[in-house]
Design a protein around this motif. Structure first.
Motif, PDB file in Angstrom:
ATOM      1  N   HIS A   1      54.412 109.814  -4.839  1.00 47.23           N
ATOM      2  CA  HIS A   1      55.778 109.842  -4.318  1.00 47.23           C
ATOM      3  C   HIS A   1      56.673 109.017  -5.232  1.00 47.23           C
ATOM      4  O   HIS A   1      56.361 107.864  -5.545  1.00 47.23           O
ATOM      5  N   LEU A   2      57.782 109.582  -5.646  1.00 40.70           N
ATOM      6  CA  LEU A   2      58.755 108.859  -6.461  1.00 40.70           C
ATOM      7  C   LEU A   2      59.724 108.132  -5.536  1.00 40.70           C
ATOM      8  O   LEU A   2      60.416 108.757  -4.724  1.00 40.70           O
ATOM      9  N   LEU A   3      59.751 106.813  -5.640  1.00 38.75           N
ATOM     10  CA  LEU A   3      60.612 105.996  -4.781  1.00 38.75           C
ATOM     11  C   LEU A   3      61.916 105.698  -5.523  1.00 38.75           C
ATOM     12  O   LEU A   3      62.145 104.580  -6.000  1.00 38.75           O
ATOM     13  N   ASP A   4      62.774 106.690  -5.636  1.00 37.62           N
ATOM     14  CA  ASP A   4      64.056 106.480  -6.319  1.00 37.62           C
ATOM     15  C   ASP A   4      64.898 105.487  -5.524  1.00 37.62           C
ATOM     16  O   ASP A   4      65.229 105.735  -4.353  1.00 37.62           O
ATOM     17  N   ILE A   5      65.243 104.380  -6.155  1.00 40.37           N
ATOM     18  CA  ILE A   5      66.018 103.325  -5.497  1.00 40.37           C
ATOM     19  C   ILE A   5      67.327 103.149  -6.252  1.00 40.37           C
ATOM     20  O   ILE A   5      67.341 102.765  -7.424  1.00 40.37           O
ATOM     21  N   GLU A   6      68.433 103.425  -5.576  1.00 44.99           N
ATOM     22  CA  GLU A   6      69.757 103.287  -6.173  1.00 44.99           C
ATOM     23  C   GLU A   6      70.368 101.963  -5.724  1.00 44.99           C
ATOM     24  O   GLU A   6      70.303 101.596  -4.554  1.00 44.99           O
ATOM     25  N   PHE A   7      70.974 101.241  -6.672  1.00 46.33           N
ATOM     26  CA  PHE A   7      71.536  99.933  -6.358  1.00 46.33           C
ATOM     27  C   PHE A   7      72.595  99.590  -7.400  1.00 46.33           C
ATOM     28  O   PHE A   7      72.779 100.309  -8.389  1.00 46.33           O
ATOM     29  N   GLU A   8      73.280  98.480  -7.191  1.00 48.81           N
ATOM     30  CA  GLU A   8      74.286  98.018  -8.143  1.00 48.81           C
ATOM     31  C   GLU A   8      73.798  96.731  -8.790  1.00 48.81           C
ATOM     32  O   GLU A   8      73.345  95.810  -8.104  1.00 48.81           O
ATOM     33  N   TYR A   9      73.883  96.669 -10.104  1.00 51.51           N
ATOM     34  CA  TYR A   9      73.471  95.478 -10.848  1.00 51.51           C
ATOM     35  C   TYR A   9      74.516  95.190 -11.915  1.00 51.51           C
ATOM     36  O   TYR A   9      74.841  96.059 -12.715  1.00 51.51           O
ATOM     37  N   ASN A  10      75.071  93.983 -11.890  1.00 52.53           N
ATOM     38  CA  ASN A  10      76.136  93.595 -12.821  1.00 52.53           C
ATOM     39  C   ASN A  10      77.295  94.590 -12.793  1.00 52.53           C
ATOM     40  O   ASN A  10      77.869  94.933 -13.830  1.00 52.53           O
TER      41      ASN A  10
ATOM     42  N   ALA B   1      60.055 104.102   0.823  1.00 54.25           N
ATOM     43  CA  ALA B   1      58.730 104.526   1.279  1.00 54.25           C
ATOM     44  C   ALA B   1      58.828 105.324   2.573  1.00 54.25           C
ATOM     45  O   ALA B   1      58.118 106.326   2.767  1.00 54.25           O
ATOM     46  N   ASN B   2      59.707 104.891   3.469  1.00 57.53           N
ATOM     47  CA  ASN B   2      59.870 105.579   4.753  1.00 57.53           C
ATOM     48  C   ASN B   2      60.325 107.024   4.580  1.00 57.53           C
ATOM     49  O   ASN B   2      59.997 107.892   5.409  1.00 57.53           O
ATOM     50  N   ARG B   3      61.059 107.286   3.513  1.00 56.15           N
ATOM     51  CA  ARG B   3      61.504 108.668   3.255  1.00 56.15           C
ATOM     52  C   ARG B   3      60.322 109.596   3.005  1.00 56.15           C
ATOM     53  O   ARG B   3      60.441 110.816   3.127  1.00 56.15           O
ATOM     54  N   HIS B   4      59.182 109.007   2.651  1.00 55.84           N
ATOM     55  CA  HIS B   4      57.963 109.792   2.406  1.00 55.84           C
ATOM     56  C   HIS B   4      56.922 109.545   3.504  1.00 55.84           C
ATOM     57  O   HIS B   4      55.733 109.791   3.307  1.00 55.84           O
ATOM     58  N   ASN B   5      57.411 109.062   4.650  1.00 55.21           N
ATOM     59  CA  ASN B   5      56.532 108.772   5.796  1.00 55.21           C
ATOM     60  C   ASN B   5      55.438 107.763   5.443  1.00 55.21           C
ATOM     61  O   ASN B   5      54.304 107.873   5.904  1.00 55.21           O
ATOM     62  N   CYS B   6      55.783 106.792   4.604  1.00 59.10           N
ATOM     63  CA  CYS B   6      54.871 105.717   4.225  1.00 59.10           C
ATOM     64  C   CYS B   6      55.520 104.380   4.590  1.00 59.10           C
ATOM     65  O   CYS B   6      56.715 104.315   4.880  1.00 59.10           O
ATOM     66  N   SER B   7      54.721 103.324   4.570  1.00 60.71           N
ATOM     67  CA  SER B   7      55.249 101.990   4.842  1.00 60.71           C
ATOM     68  C   SER B   7      54.625 100.995   3.879  1.00 60.71           C
ATOM     69  O   SER B   7      53.517 101.206   3.367  1.00 60.71           O
ATOM     70  N   LEU B   8      55.331  99.898   3.624  1.00 58.59           N
ATOM     71  CA  LEU B   8      54.809  98.870   2.730  1.00 58.59           C
ATOM     72  C   LEU B   8      53.535  98.251   3.292  1.00 58.59           C
ATOM     73  O   LEU B   8      52.652  97.845   2.533  1.00 58.59           O
ATOM     74  N   GLU B   9      53.424  98.188   4.598  1.00 60.50           N
ATOM     75  CA  GLU B   9      52.245  97.598   5.229  1.00 60.50           C
ATOM     76  C   GLU B   9      50.972  98.365   4.881  1.00 60.50           C
ATOM     77  O   GLU B   9      49.877  97.808   4.879  1.00 60.50           O
ATOM     78  N   SER B  10      51.122  99.662   4.563  1.00 60.53           N
ATOM     79  CA  SER B  10      49.962 100.501   4.255  1.00 60.53           C
ATOM     80  C   SER B  10      49.494 100.372   2.814  1.00 60.53           C
ATOM     81  O   SER B  10      48.448 100.912   2.448  1.00 60.53           O
TER      82      SER B  10
END
Length: 245
Positions: A5-14, A49-58
């Motif tokens: 699963h590709l976890l594309d994370i969009e954010f702002e930096y500088n 991760a939740n978008r792919h029905n996964c969780s960090l705890e797993s």
């Protein structure tokens, strides 16, 4: 069933919009995260991760491709919250991740500081303080080039130095997929060397790209750029040709 699963994370930096792409690998027994973003990225990782029905705890294992701040920033927080996660990195990277050696990016920033203009120095000082704030984390298992992890029908460790001395890429045998880390990135639809001005050894970086041609790849996933759309072998040949001209 093996999946990635590709976890594309969009954010702002500088002040600029950016996207990074950590990867989740999943089989019947393991959930493996490859790289984990900047500090304080746990909520963003969880959302992705939740978008792919996964969780960090797993997550059972976390593979670090190298010790840049956008790859290990949330490592210590993840390990503290989920101590069962096994942290895996190349043997050359472990001392930097664990804090027994100074981050190479910090050494680079400090060594070039005096040559900067007075206008640039405040930004450099801020960057240095940020690097100094990266929290170390213990590495549970070190790996070396050619080693094969049994998860997901086989994950081969490929030592791809240049960007960092202990940088690794991962070859997923079953799907003929390469997780490149920062060995290559995607810029304007083409494969490129990640931040040449920050690559510690450009010659090694090009040789690492050459080494990737030994693998039968149908897909390549870049931390900066995501899934490459095109002929991987041809794109790698073109990249090497660009830097050898």
């Amino acid at each position: 069933m093996n999946m990635h699963h590709l976890l594309d994370i969009e954010f702002e930096y500088n002040g600029q919009k950016q996207i990074i792409t950590p990867v989740l690998l999943q089989d019947k027994h393991d959930m493996i995260l490859v790289d984990c973003g900047y500090p304080n990225f746990m909520p963003l990782l969880e959302e992705a991760a939740n978008r792919h029905n996964c969780s960090l705890e797993s997550i059972t294992k976390l593979i670090v491709t190298h010790h840049d701040m956008d790859h290990i920033g949330s490592l210590a927080a993840l390990k503290r919250t989920y101590p069962h996660i096994e942290i895996i990195a190349h043997e050359l990277e472990a001392p930097y991740i664990e804090g027994t050696k100074k981050l190479l990016r910090l050494e680079q920033a400090e060594s070039t500081f005096n040559a900067l203009s007075d206008d640039a120095k405040p930004y450099a000082e801020q960057f240095i303080r940020f690097l100094q704030s990266i929290e170390p984390a213990a590495v549970d298992r070190t790996v070396s080039s050619g080693e094969r992890l049994p998860c997901c029908d086989g994950i081969e460790i490929i030592h791809t130095p240049g960007h960092m001395p202990g940088h690794i890429s991962l070859y997923l045998t079953a799907s003929k997929t390469l997780i490149a880390g920062d060995a290559v990135v995607i810029e304007e639809g083409k494969l490129a060397i990640a931040n040449p001005q920050y690559t510690l050894d450009m010659g090694e970086a090009i040789r690492s790209v050459q080494r990737l041609l030994d693998y039968d790849m149908e897909q390549i996933i870049c931390y900066h750029g995501g899934l490459f759309d095109g002929d991987v072998q041809q794109a790698l040949h073109q990249l090497i040709h660009t830097y050898n001209c």
